[in-house]
Structures are given as C-alpha cells and as structure tokens.
Design a protein around this motif. Structure first.
Motif, PDB file in Angstrom:
ATOM      1  N   ALA A   2       0.846  -1.192   0.000  1.00 54.18           N
ATOM      2  CA  ALA A   2       0.000   0.000   0.000  1.00 54.18           C
ATOM      3  C   ALA A   2       0.886   1.248   0.000  1.00 54.18           C
ATOM      4  CB  ALA A   2      -0.885   0.002   1.236  1.00 54.18           C
ATOM      5  N   ILE A   4       0.703   4.118   1.747  1.00 50.13           N
ATOM      6  CA  ILE A   4       0.740   5.043   2.897  1.00 50.13           C
ATOM      7  C   ILE A   4       2.176   5.155   3.392  1.00 50.13           C
ATOM      8  CG2 ILE A   4      -0.119   5.478   5.222  1.00 50.13           C
ATOM      9  CD1 ILE A   4      -2.488   3.660   4.448  1.00 50.13           C
ATOM     10  N   ASP A   5       2.651   6.362   3.492  1.00 50.65           N
ATOM     11  CA  ASP A   5       4.025   6.552   3.948  1.00 50.65           C
ATOM     12  C   ASP A   5       4.099   6.441   5.461  1.00 50.65           C
ATOM     13  OD1 ASP A   5       5.046   6.866   1.482  1.00 50.65           O
ATOM     14  OD2 ASP A   5       4.688   9.033   1.431  1.00 50.65           O
ATOM     15  N   TYR A   6       5.287   6.145   5.898  1.00 50.62           N
ATOM     16  CA  TYR A   6       5.485   6.107   7.349  1.00 50.62           C
ATOM     17  C   TYR A   6       5.871   7.503   7.809  1.00 50.62           C
ATOM     18  CZ  TYR A   6      10.543   6.491   6.966  1.00 50.62           C
ATOM     19  OH  TYR A   6      11.808   6.938   6.748  1.00 50.62           O
ATOM     20  N   PRO A   7       5.601   7.844   9.050  1.00 52.91           N
ATOM     21  CA  PRO A   7       5.899   9.187   9.537  1.00 52.91           C
ATOM     22  C   PRO A   7       7.386   9.353   9.840  1.00 52.91           C
ATOM     23  CG  PRO A   7       4.962   7.893  11.275  1.00 52.91           C
ATOM     24  CD  PRO A   7       4.953   7.022  10.060  1.00 52.91           C
ATOM     25  N   ARG A  10       7.424  10.415  15.052  1.00 49.21           N
ATOM     26  CA  ARG A  10       6.231   9.831  15.658  1.00 49.21           C
ATOM     27  C   ARG A  10       5.802  10.664  16.850  1.00 49.21           C
ATOM     28  NH1 ARG A  10       9.111   4.788  14.892  1.00 49.21           N
ATOM     29  NH2 ARG A  10       8.409   3.987  12.909  1.00 49.21           N
ATOM     30  N   THR A 524       7.460  -1.527  14.234  1.00 50.04           N
ATOM     31  CA  THR A 524       7.819  -0.258  14.871  1.00 50.04           C
ATOM     32  C   THR A 524       8.537  -0.490  16.203  1.00 50.04           C
ATOM     33  OG1 THR A 524       5.654   0.371  14.057  1.00 50.04           O
ATOM     34  CG2 THR A 524       6.806   1.989  15.369  1.00 50.04           C
TER      35      THR A 524
END
Lengths: 558, 287
Positions: A2, A4-7, A10, A524
C-alpha cells in the motif's frame, strides 16, 4: 504494498491519560509485550534487592570476625538471596524474554493464551510478595517477622517443625509454590504459541533459534517444576498434618527431599541458562554479520541438553553416601552434558570467526559469557568427578562455580539481551558509552568477586559460614571478593541509570537499529499492540535478510 | 478479509483500519491475588484464606464471562503515525562460501598416513629406542637387562623395591612384561604420530623427530616418580632423551615414507554431517 508513507517523526506517547487509566492499562493488559516488560522489570527489581543482600553478605565476610550482621540475619540473607535470584529473578526473566519476543519473532499478534499469560505474571509477582512478607509475618501474623533461613534448597530435616519453628519455612514453600504456578502457565503458553501461531512459511526449520531454545526451556519447566511443587506440598503436610515424608525421627527420609529437590534443581540450572543461550544465538550473528554457524546442530544441541539435564541431578548428592554405581552413573551423565554444551560454545565462536564484528555492548557481553561460562563448564566437569566433589563439596569452590554459571553466564547473557532489545522495546537508544563502562566494571567486579572464591574453597572455606577466624589463609581472598562486590554494585547502578535515563531522554532508536534479520525488527519500535499490520509470510530463517537483499535472499540456499 | 489482506511481506501495510485483539481484563490478576491469599491464610489467619476463597470464586466467575459464551475482543485502530519505516533494500552483494572452497576451510589434513604405517613406524622407533637403551645398560651398568627391568616397572610396581644388583639380572617374567609393554606403547605412539604428523603446519620431520620427543621428556620428568618409581630412582636423563630422539627420528622417518591416503576433511564439516546450510542446495524458488 500500500502507498501510505510512514511518519518521519512519531508523536510521543500521550500523557493526557490520567494515572488511573495508565494503571488500568497495565493491570488489565493481556498484551504479551506489556506482560513481558512487567516480568523483566519485576525481575530486575528483585535482582537489585537480592544483589543488595549479597552485598551485605560480602561486607560481613570482608574481614575475619566480622560483625556487620548477626548470624541469624546472615542465614536469612543467604537464603533469601539464593531463593530470590533463582525463583524471582531467573524464572521471570525466562518468562519475560519469551513473552516479549516469541510472538514477535514468529509473526504472531499475541501469545496463544493471553489471559493465562496475565495470570502467570500476577501469580508470580504475588508469590514473590508472599515470600517477602515473611520478613513481617514469618512467625505468624501476630509474631515478630523472620524470613526463611534454611538455604535456597531447604534441606530436610532442617525444615521440619522440630528445627524450624514459626512460619518462615512455610513462607519459603508457599511463596515458591505460588510463583511456580506462574512459571508453568508461561511455559504452556510459550509451547502452544510456538507450535500453533507461527506465521505462514515459518516451518520449524526456519523458526528463530531464540524460539527453539525457549520451547525446549518451557518443556523443561513443565517436566522439572512439578517434582518441586510435589515436594513442597509434602513438606507442608509434614509441618501441618504430621506426615513424615522427610522427618527422619519418624522413619522419613532426608535423602528423599534431596532427590525431589535436585530432580528439579539441576534442570533448573539449564532452565535458567537457556535464555542466555537463546540471546547469544540472536545477538552474535547480527553483531558478527554472519548467519549462525551450524544452526541445525545448535537446535540438536539444545534438545540434547534438555534431555541429558534430566538425568544428572544426583551429582549434587555425591556426599550423601550413594552407591558407587549411582555415583558413577551421575558422574558420567554430568560429563556427557558437556558435549552438546561445548558444541554450542564452538558454534558461537565459529559464528564470530571471520565475521565483521561490531564490538558494541551486546556483543561484549556475549564475549564475556563465552569466557566465563567456559570457566564454569570446566569447574563443573571437575565437580562432576565424585572424589573431587567429596573434597570440595559445599565449599566456596562450589559457590564460585555456580556463580560463574549463573552470574557469569545467565546474567551476562541477559545484559546482552537487555541492551540488544532495549531499542525495540522502548524505542530509544541506550547510552553506548555508559553501556561499555558498565560492561568493564561488571567484568572486573564479577571476576574479582568470584575468581578468588575458587581459591578460598580449595583452602577449605565452607559455604554459608557466618564468619571465620584469622590465620586460615582466607583473608586475602575474602577481601578481594568483597572489593569485587563493590565494583559490581557500581556497575549495576550504571545499568539502572542507563536504562532509566535512556528510556526518558534517549535518542530515538529507529525500527531496526542493528540491521537485524528476525521479524521483530520489521515492526515499529516500540511495536504497536497488534505487532504487525499484516501477518508476515517468511521464506527462510532470516526473513528480513530476504527483504533487504531481494537479489540474494537466503531462501535460495535453504 | 481475504488471505492476501491478512498476510504479506514483513512490515507491509494493510488497507484495514482496525485489528482485532483479546480485550484487556483484570480478572486474571484478581484470580492470582485470590489464590495467593488462599494459601497465605495457612501461615497467617484462617480468615485470610476465606477472603482469598471468596475472591477466587468471584474472579473465576468474571474470567469465565470474558470467554463464555463469546470471547471478548477489542478493535485496535491501526495508526498511520506508528507505522514502521520501510525496509531498505541493500544492493551490496554478499560473498558466499562454496563447499570445500580452497583457503576457506579449517586447516585439517586432507591426507593422512595410514594407521599401519604408524604401527610399523612405532615398532621401528621402539626397536631403535631399545637398542640404544640396551647400549646404555651395557656401557654404564654392564648389563643389557638393567634398562629392560627398569622399563618393566611401569607394569610391575614391585620393581620399585629392586636393588641395582637385582636390576642387572635377567628375569624371564619381567622381560616378558617389559617386552609386551614396550611393543604396545611403541605401536600406540606410532599411531598417534601417524595421526598428528599431517596436522603440523610446517617442518613435520623436525616436530616428530626432535620437538615431540623433547616435549614428551618434559612431560615425563615430573610424572616419572608416580608412573614408574623404579625408573624414577635410577634413570639417566641424558640417555632417556637420546632414546626418545631415536624413537622420534626412526619412527617418524618410516611414517613419513608411507603413502598418504585422503580423508573426508576435503569436504566441509556440515557436508560430512549431512546438515542443511547455505550453499548446500541448488537455488530453488520458494514454495
């Protein structure tokens, strides 16, 4: 994948929740990670308490004719120190590391029985509280307190009513019995989880060695702990209902207690050391940048140790006067266990050989383990020779041997594991410089404490003596031991400071700070409650290696 | 949800917004507390056990209802801000060892001397040693039986009490014991020589002929009084060294001349042990 990028950054953990809500989250949690952390933190707290007891013991023995504590207090100190270290530090560390890591490593969302898991932790903790409550209520609710003073293996008939008045021995039996229920619960959970919740593609041959070792460890707990529980119930029957299992004056057998205790007690040594084996098998390859040498042989070795360790218990009893055939059998089986153990030492060393070593704190502790556990193994082989054991039985040589095993082995391995997975569990990096300071202080302090005890033992110093007269040649060795304990005290303080300070103010660790290969590094830091958004599919024993090296994955070769 | 949505590469995202997990519950903690109180009453006061029993009953009831008739779950939101960083592809290639690759294997002998050569070498070395020992006996003690009787002391502890005059006399039984002992030890040492000579990194002849006999002498020196009290009392160390050197040089020469045979050491250990390891199988697609 998918889109959606990771932040990049955080959000910090919300502090808006009230204290009550935080408390509820931890008390009511069935999340394996929280429970794992609670196990480890509880164990570390008990470790500090038992360590302080050892410190007082060393102060008492620092000089001849010491009077730091009285003889009764001294007896309680060594009893509670040993009992705490074995049952309230070692055992919860097994459960804690297994709880936190097994589901993450096999790509599961939680343990197989999450509520049983929570029950296991709480009953362990309450068992520990019950044991320590003896300091207040050892002689009954209305009497003055007295902690158990019968030694950590509570030999009969010392534990019978005639010799142990009040309730201190009862607290010992009940406290351990209660916390043992937690160990059984955790063991069942680990086995069920590893065999039923592995992610797709994770065959047994691809299962991380950490998980393999923890499964064998849990199996050992299931086999070895019930005899102790049975013996403790028999002891309570002796003390409360007039049964005479161990009452020698009424036809009972003191040797029977020793058989019951040590048929648990020796596998227990392996139960305690296995987590260190498990940790080394993960840390050494990653910090050597090489796959584990002889992976299949390592699995075979740990299974072999599991089996053989069930047949060696009476080497603790060479001095009770068993038949020469029994002595010969248990001497032989004790030496036999050295073969698979030696194989593991060789394979860890072979993994490091030719590797691109990153000498950071976790690997340093693994190196210390290899040296110190080797010394423990060699003195163990010496003690497995019955005539040698007769000479040094219950001497400080034995104390040095098992501290090299459990402190030089287990604790060093656990420290390696704590530093290795701290960034994953907390999301912050520990202070590497302080970690190395702690390592060197620990190594110097540990060896300064326990190496001289070999010599004191060979010079005839018996264990558990409250004090000693000057002129026996023991003064220097005891002084060195006590100085070493002080250095260790500083080292443990460094560890506590490092962990607490780094958890509060450490640098963000990132999800994969060590360039690891097992699944926990794919999520994570710290992992979310559900561990993985999608449960992963794996194709080799190093799934992250495959992801990072799609042109040269391991599955091509396995 | 499809299977594809449930599973993916490690670290992969999902389109789902929530994950179902077991609901938190404090009943396990309450149950554990009750069990502890139940047992603590044995050493405190019966009312403590009673309270523990009541707590256990309540906790069992509460725990039961978290799983019966339906297991309680909670839906945990997948928070995009807590997603893991993407796994970075590393393009650096890794050199993999191939089985038995030259220069990347343990320095174990790929060829050894046959054990028969060791046995023969041991006998020849033993003969050379015996000749020199007898020569010593003849020159120093005027009797070839003197060193033979001394040697028998390894097997016959009673020889430790023999006088010098008795040691010079022939005794058939003692001679037989010395002969058997000497032959057996010579053969065994010869076989050990055959096994270890190929392992010496360099100068095998120097090691086998001179250094090993000297090491052996050094090892024997402190132990001779225990192993053979008679020899310990009467031994001449210079002659002992000369005899050892004779054994090493003659036995080593015979062994070195033998035809070598290949061992499994030319293959990797993991291959000989039948273990699974990277590089042992041809590339194949994942199942």
């Amino acid at each position: 994948m998918a889109s959606i990028d990771y932040p990049l950054e955080r959000p910090a953990v919300s502090l808006e929740k009230g204290f009550a809500q935080h408390l509820y989250e931890w008390v009511a949690t069935v999340d394996h990670k929280k429970l794992g952390l609670m196990y480890v933190v509880s164990a570390l707290l008990f470790f500090v308490i038992a360590g302080l007891m050892a410190f007082v013991i060393r102060l008492q023995l620092m000089f001849p004719n010491g009077h730091v504590v009285g003889p009764d207090t001294f007896n309680r100190l060594f009893t509670m120190h040993g009992t705490t270290m074995v049952f309230l530090v070692g055992m919860p560390l097994v459960a804690g590391f297994a709880n936190y890591l097994v589901p993450l490593m096999i790509g599961a969302r939680d343990m197989a029985f999450p509520r049983l898991n929570a029950f296991g932790f709480w009953i362990f903790l309450f068992g520990g509280f019950l044991l320590y409550y003896s300091y207040i209520g050892g002689s009954g609710l209305y009497g003055a307190g007295s902690a158990p003073d019968v030694g950590w293996f509570a030999n009969a008939p010392l534990t019978e009513k005639a010799f142990s008045r009040g309730h201190s021995t009862d607290y010992w039996a009940l406290g351990i019995l209660v916390s043992g229920v937690g160990s059984i619960a955790s063991a069942i959970n680990v086995i069920a989880t590893a065999f039923s919740l592995r992610c797709p593609g994770m065959t047994l041959s691809r299962m991380p060695l950490f998980v393999w070792v923890m499964v064998v460890d849990s199996w050992l707990i299931l086999v070895a702990l019930p005899p102790l529980t049975a013996a403790q119930i028999m002891l309570m029957l002796d003390r409360y209902l007039g049964a005479n299992f161990f009452n020698t004056q009424q036809g009972g057998s003191a040797v029977l207690w020793q058989h019951f205790f040590w048929i648990f007690g020796h596998p227990e040594v392996y139960i305690l050391i296995f987590p260190a084996f498990a940790i080394l098998s993960e840390v050494i390859p990653v910090f050597s940048r090489k796959p584990l040498f002889g992976r299949a042989a390592m699995v075979g070795a740990v299974v072999a140790i599991g089996f053989i360790s069930l047949g060696v218990w009476a080497h603790h009893m060479f001095a009770v006067g068993m038949s020469s055939w029994s002595n010969t059998f248990f001497a032989g089986s004790s030496m036999l266990v050295g073969i698979p153990t030696g194989l593991k030492i060789f394979n860890w060393t072979a993994t490091m050989y030719g590797g691109k070593l990153r000498l950071q704190t976790p690997l340093l502790y693994c190196c210390a383990f290899l040296f110190q556990f080797l010394v423990a193994g060699l003195t163990g082989i010496m003690l497995a020779v019955a005539p040698f054991d007769w000479q040094l039985h219950d001497s400080y040589f034995l104390i040095a041997h098992f501290h090299y095993t459990l402190m030089g082995g287990l604790v060093m391995g656990i420290f390696a594991g704590i530093y290795y997975w701290f960034p994953k569990a907390i999301g912050k990096m520990y202070n590497e410089k302080l970690g190395k300071w702690q390592f060197w202080l620990m190594i110097i302090g540990f060896n300064l404490t326990f190496l001289p005890q070999h010599i004191a033992g060979m010079l005839g110093m018996p264990r558990r003596i409250y004090t000693y007269a000057p002129g026996r040649g023991w003064e220097l060795w005891n002084l060195l031991s006590s100085l070493g304990a002080m250095v260790q005290f500083v080292a443990v303080a460094c560890l506590v400071w490092n962990l607490v300070h780094s958890a509060l103010r450490g640098e963000p660790a990132g999800d994969d700070p060590w360039d690891g290969w097992t699944l926990e590094w794919a999520t994570t830091s710290p992992p979310p409650e559900y561990n993985f958004e999608k449960l992963p599919v794996v194709r080799s024993s190093r799934p992250l290696w495959d992801m990072k090296h799609p042109h040269d994955p391991d599955w091509k070769y396995e | 949800m499809s299977v594809e949505e449930h599973h993916g590469e490690p670290g992969e995202r999902t389109q789902e917004t929530h994950v179902q997990l077991p609901a938190p519950t404090f009943w396990p903690m309450i149950f554990a507390f009750g069990v502890t109180l139940l047992l603590a009453g044995l050493v405190t006061f019966w009312a403590v056990s009673l309270i523990g029993f009541i707590i256990v009953l309540r906790a069992v009831w509460g725990w039961w209802h978290t799983v019966i008739p339906h297991e309680e779950h909670e839906y945990v939101a997948i928070e995009p801000e807590h997603r893991p960083a993407p796994i970075l592809v590393e393009y650096r290639s890794v050199v993999r060892l191939t089985v038995g690759e030259e220069g990347h294997r343990a320095h174990l002998p790929v060829e050894v001397h046959p054990y028969t050569a060791g046995a023969v070498g041991g006998l020849v070395g033993g003969a050379a040693m015996a000749i020199l020992a007898c020569l010593y006996g003849l020159v120093r003690e005027h009797s070839i039986w003197y060193p033979i009787n001394l040697l028998a002391g390894v097997i016959l502890p009673g020889m430790g009490n023999a006088t010098a005059e008795q040691l010079r006399q022939f005794n058939a039984g003692v001679f037989g014991a010395a002969l058997i002992g000497h032959i057996c030890i010579s053969i065994l040492v010869g076989i050990v020589y055959a096994a270890i000579m190929p392992m010496f990194p360099k100068y095998a002849a120097l090691w086998a002929g001179i250094l090993v006999p000297l090491f052996w002498t050094g090892l024997t020196y402190p132990l001779i009084g225990i192993l053979n009290p008679a020899m310990g009392e009467h031994i001449s160390w210079p002659w002992f060294v000369v005899c050892q050197l004779a054994f090493g040089l003659c036995g080593g020469y015979v062994i070195a001349r033998s035809t070598n045979i290949r061992t499994f050491q030319s293959k990797a250990f993991v291959e000989r042990a039948g273990l699974e390891f990277p590089g042992s199988h041809p590339e194949k697609e994942p199942q």
